[in-house]
Design a protein around this motif. Structure first.
Motif, short mmCIF file in Angstrom:
data_model
loop_
_atom_site.label_atom_id
_atom_site.label_comp_id
_atom_site.label_asym_id
_atom_site.label_seq_id
_atom_site.Cartn_x
_atom_site.Cartn_y
_atom_site.Cartn_z
N VAL A 46 0.86 -1.18 0.00
CA VAL A 46 0.00 0.00 0.00
C VAL A 46 0.90 1.23 0.00
N ILE A 77 -0.59 6.84 6.71
CA ILE A 77 0.33 5.70 6.82
C ILE A 77 0.76 5.51 8.27
N LEU A 81 3.12 -0.98 4.18
CA LEU A 81 2.55 0.36 4.11
C LEU A 81 3.70 1.34 3.93
#
Length: 159
Positions: free
Chosen positions: A12, A20, A53
């Motif tokens: 992601v 984040i 992430l």
């Protein structure tokens, strides 16, 4: 979509360092209206074996930005096909039905009589404008940044 495709590892990338870091639990989610989204995303991320992430600064994310602008400006009928995938559904309600069948998420915000959103909603829903010419032009200008759908005012964004 990744869950339906049975993908087990997901990367992601987001240009919002705040989001984040909230998902990495380095920052706390302070806005109450974002908590249901955070909880939903956290539950969805648990469905993957490997999650990465990563924050991508906006200046390094020009291609994704251009694609987001393109998809937000396109509208296709259900029978049409395009090279760029367009999602015309509200993601939260769709995923909530799929994943959280036994969970109720309610977000309540009391509306003040002088609330700035009321004239905006009146314009988007009924095309009603105030008498003051300055306010009229302000509401028309702001209307481009909002969408009123099923009783909720949404701010348009690239995310």
């Amino acid at each position: 979509m990744a869950i339906n495709m049975e993908i087990t590892a997901l990367e992601v990338y987001d240009d919002s360092k705040l989001i984040i870091n909230q998902l990495l639990t380095e920052y706390k989610v302070r806005k109450y209206d974002l908590i249901p989204y955070f909880q939903l995303v956290t539950q969805l991320l648990q469905k993957f074996k490997v999650i990465t992430l990563e924050h991508v600064p906006r200046k390094e994310n020009q291609m994704a930005d251009a694609l987001a602008n393109l998809t937000s400006s396109m509208t296709l009928g259900e029978d049409k096909a395009a090279d760029v995938l367009i999602c015309q559904r509200w993601v939260i309600s769709l995923i909530t039905k799929m994943i959280l069948d036994n969970t109720n998420i309610i977000s309540v915000l009391l509306v003040d009589a002088e609330e700035w959103r009321l004239p905006q909603i009146d314009y988007l829903e009924r095309r009603k404008l105030p008498d003051d010419p300055k306010n009229r032009s302000e509401i028309r200008r702001r209307a481009l940044r909002f969408l009123y759908y099923k009783g909720t005012l949404y701010r348009r964004s690239f995310e």
